[in-house]
Enzyme design. Structure first.
Site, short mmCIF file in Angstrom:
data_model
loop_
_atom_site.label_atom_id
_atom_site.label_comp_id
_atom_site.label_asym_id
_atom_site.label_seq_id
_atom_site.Cartn_x
_atom_site.Cartn_y
_atom_site.Cartn_z
N GLU B 61 45.78 58.22 41.43
CA GLU B 61 44.82 57.71 41.37
C GLU B 61 44.98 56.48 39.92
O GLU B 61 44.60 55.42 39.88
CB GLU B 61 44.19 57.71 42.36
CG GLU B 61 43.85 57.49 43.62
CD GLU B 61 44.64 59.08 44.66
OE1 GLU B 61 44.31 59.92 43.49
OE2 GLU B 61 45.37 59.14 46.10
N HIS B 130 37.35 59.98 53.75
CA HIS B 130 38.30 58.77 54.61
C HIS B 130 37.94 58.10 55.58
O HIS B 130 38.94 56.96 55.98
CB HIS B 130 39.42 60.02 55.17
CG HIS B 130 40.29 60.50 54.58
ND1 HIS B 130 40.43 62.04 54.16
CD2 HIS B 130 41.45 60.80 54.02
CE1 HIS B 130 40.79 62.51 53.32
NE2 HIS B 130 42.40 61.36 53.12
#
Lengths: 383, 326
Positions: B61, B130
């Site tokens: 990321e 998540h």
């Protein structure tokens, strides 16, 4: 300037890449001058135990997939194809060693003595991991890719500061084993873990199950060189092992863990294996990979090769294999029953364990919810 | 009426429209190519635009956002996907410390016209790491703009505006809305950043929502209509720029304000909105302001528990009833 063209592919070739293998896909024992010495104490009984571990790991996996398909689990990350890498490495551990797994290490959990039904609680969504990491020195599954490699490195530095390495006492010296995949090697934190472990000589073994796929992305998307060669740049040894060979995985893990326990620092093991299933039950691998690749890996099955080896060496008869099968069936029944009877947690538990010392505002929310829920009980009683 | 499209399909549609219009638009992220995105939000982009403009990246990321920033400096308009908004934490250096400061620190000489799009929010039982609604994280960083669409057409229109923006924009696509349907966006649809939308008119209470909570707000409003409480629902659509004018204009009619947010109450965006209302519109109010937001706890995994954390239409309706009676 010269360019080392031999190392510009991720998979490597036979000519430039040594793969430690002690058991061929056909189940033939391959002698190895060095690694044989690391497993020469393994008895026929222990081979049978390894076969049992492999079979049980696979049965946990197939049962969990079935439960997911029946709607009993929200998700499952299959280990199919990676049983040998997990069992081989886990059986090299001592009780005092500490393991930091990903979410796919069901075979390692099994070997560490975690009740596999507890794994299902996470994937059923009734908890976020319920086993006690201290009980079996097996940390909770880490879902965020690669984060556990730094947890493991920090833990290893703690072990180092406790003086629990290099004493020569086999019951005291400890190592840390960090599992991760090929995809994780692209993460910044994994590379930082390598650096920290290297410069601090931390007693950690980085065990990379290179299963060739990070969801839809092939190994070539993560690396230009064979992964184990990266260790060289960080200043510690790296090697590639046949990840579908439980004996080879056991041998190389024993050596690396002992190095760590002896205070000789970290190692990287690249277990070359294959993710036979999809990434998870939410993924459809047929969108991005070819069946022919799957077929070639099916011929390298990690369980079948041990069975062939045992049969060839007359270490087991049909009664033994039937017995393991029956035991696996019992385990599956245990998983089904336990999974279906897992209670939904009580609503007020959302406030539990957010803080050690709960702030008053949060306590007020908790009490308000409790009052709200109690109001329904009163209504029922009044009727 | 034209066929409805899903919010999920609108993601790819919005990106594809801009990629057709402007060759400098490129996409990058994990599994956005052959797999079509883990949420199937980028299906068709690789086929149409090829690997030269749709880049499957390593799992990294920091590299996705850092490289998007560098690519934007060359004149590209990168659209970077961070698979789950929770993982903005994995690339926070670039999102909080680099990208929003480039223009400022170079005295306006360098701009980074990039978009970070990410699947945000809960309600699907994905657990603590998540499921978070993290629009408030980004809201703390000056230099970033924030869009969080609630419908397929808005998603297309806001994506267009975000990609065309010379400022970096974070677009929060809500996971719980991917399967929802709505009218397709008309051709060349652009929704200017910072324009809230009054999606239901009412006279008793103003209810301000964003992304997934728009649906919650409309459900609550419909329920209360049967009780003769008239609720005006405002979809903010963006947090930066924040359209306080539309909220104040509504309060001139209703004089009561409820805000419904999915991020935690503590540090949630509603705190800033209501402080602006208190500053600029105190004289319009006839009742205290109420905020309905998620409980200040990590998101539980169990469905039955997650429902207790995230605001519900019932909870919002209760607050509005109390306020209407004030």
């Amino acid at each position: 300037m010269t360019v080392d063209t031999a190392v510009t592919s991720a998979s490597g070739t036979a000519a430039d890449t040594e793969l430690v293998q002690l058991l061929t896909p056909e189940g033939e024992r391959v002698p190895h001058e060095h690694y044989d010495t690391l497993i020469d104490d393994i008895t026929a009984d222990e081979i049978r135990d390894l076969y049992r571990d492999l079979t049980m790991s696979r049965r946990i996996d197939s049962e969990a997939i079935a439960l997911q398909r029946q709607g009993e689990l929200g998700l499952w990350a299959s280990l199919l194809g990676q049983e040998a890498a997990q069992v081989g490495s886990a059986r090299a551990l001592r009780p005092q060693d500490h393991v930091f797994p990903t979410y796919r290490e069901h075979g390692v959990a099994w070997c560490r003595g975690v009740d596999p039904a507890q794994l299902l609680g996470l994937f059923r969504g009734v908890d976020q991991g319920s086993w006690d990491p201290k009980e079996n020195n097996f940390h909770l599954y880490t879902i965020v890719i690669g984060a556990q490699t730094l947890h493991a490195t920090g833990y290893a530095m703690g072990v180092q500061r406790d003086g629990a390495i290099g004493t020569g006492d086999p019951e005291r010296d400890a190592a840390v084993l960090a599992y991760f995949g090929d995809g994780a090697t692209s993460q910044g934190d994994v590379n930082e873990a390598f650096i920290w472990a290297g410069v601090n000589n931390a007693p950690v073994v980085f065990f990379c199950q290179n299963n060739q796929w990070a969801i839809s992305e092939p190994l070539e998307r993560q690396t230009r060189v064979p992964l184990y060669r990266r260790a060289h740049g960080f200043g510690f040894p790296g090697l590639r092992v046949d990840g579908n060979d439980v004996l080879a995985c056991l041998a190389v893990s024993r050596e690396a863990l002992q190095r760590a326990r002896d205070g000789e620092g970290p190692s990287l093991i690249e277990a070359f294996t294959y993710r036979m299933g999809a990434h998870t039950t939410s993924d459809d691998a047929s969108r991005y990979r070819l069946d022919s690749e799957l077929e070639s890996w099916r011929l390298k099955d990690p369980v079948e090769r041990v069975k062939a080896y045992m049969t060839r060496e007359k270490m087991a008869d049909q009664a033994f294999f039937d017995g393991v099968e029956a035991e696996a069936e019992q385990l599956a029944e245990h998983l089904r029953t336990t999974c279906r009877s897992m209670p939904d947690p009580h609503p007020t538990t959302i406030f539990d364990h957010v803080y050690v010392d709960t702030p008053p505002t949060l306590r007020a929310q908790q009490e308000e919810m409790a009052r709200y829920l109690d109001s329904f009980v009163d209504e029922k009683e009044a009727q | 009426m034209a066929d409805l499209i899903t919010y999920r399909e609108a993601v790819a549609e919005g990106i594809a429209r801009e990629m057709r219009r402007d060759p400098s638009v490129v996409c990058l992220g994990e599994d956005i190519g052959a797999a079509g995105g883990v949420f199937k939000t980028t299906v068709g982009l690789l086929d149409e635009f090829g690997p030269g403009r749709v880049w499957d990246t390593p799992i990294s990321e920091q590299a996705i956002t850092g490289a998007a920033m560098g690519a934007a400096m060359t004149g590209l308009r990168p659209v970077a996907e961070i698979m789950f908004s929770d993982f903005l934490a994995c690339c926070w250096e670039y999102l909080a410390n680099e990208i929003p400061k480039v223009r400022y620190m170079t005295g306006g000489q360098v701009t980074v016209p990039l978009v970070v799009r990410t699947a945000n929010g809960g309600g699907l039982g994905f657990g603590a790491q998540h499921s978070q609604a993290v629009e408030n994280w980004v809201f703390t960083v000056p230099g970033l703009k924030i869009a969080a669409p609630s419908s397929p057409a808005d998603l297309v229109g806001l994506t267009a505006a975000a990609i065309r923006s010379d400022d970096p924009v974070v677009v929060f696509e809500h996971k719980g809305l991917f399967a929802s349907k709505g009218a397709p966006a008309p051709p060349d649809h652009v929704v200017e950043l910072g324009q809230a939308s009054v999606i239901r008119e009412g006279s008793d209470v103003t209810l301000v929502a964003l992304a997934s909570t728009v649906r919650t707000a409309v459900e609550a409003a419909e329920r209360l209509a049967a009780e003769d409480i008239s609720v005006e629902v405002i979809d903010l659509r963006c947090l930066v720029p924040l359209d306080v004018r539309t909220v104040l204009a509504s309060l001139e009619r209703t004089s009561r304000l409820v805000v419904v947010e999915e991020n935690p109450y503590q540090g949630g965006w509603g705190g800033t909105l209501v402080s602006l209302v208190a500053d600029e519109g105190f004289h319009l109010l006839d009742a205290p302001i109420k905020r309905v937001a998620s409980a200040c706890v990590p998101l539980p995994f169990a469905d039955a528990l997650e429902e207790r954390v995230i605001p519900t239409a019932d909870g919002v309706a209760d607050e509005i009833r109390a306020l209407a009676a004030y």
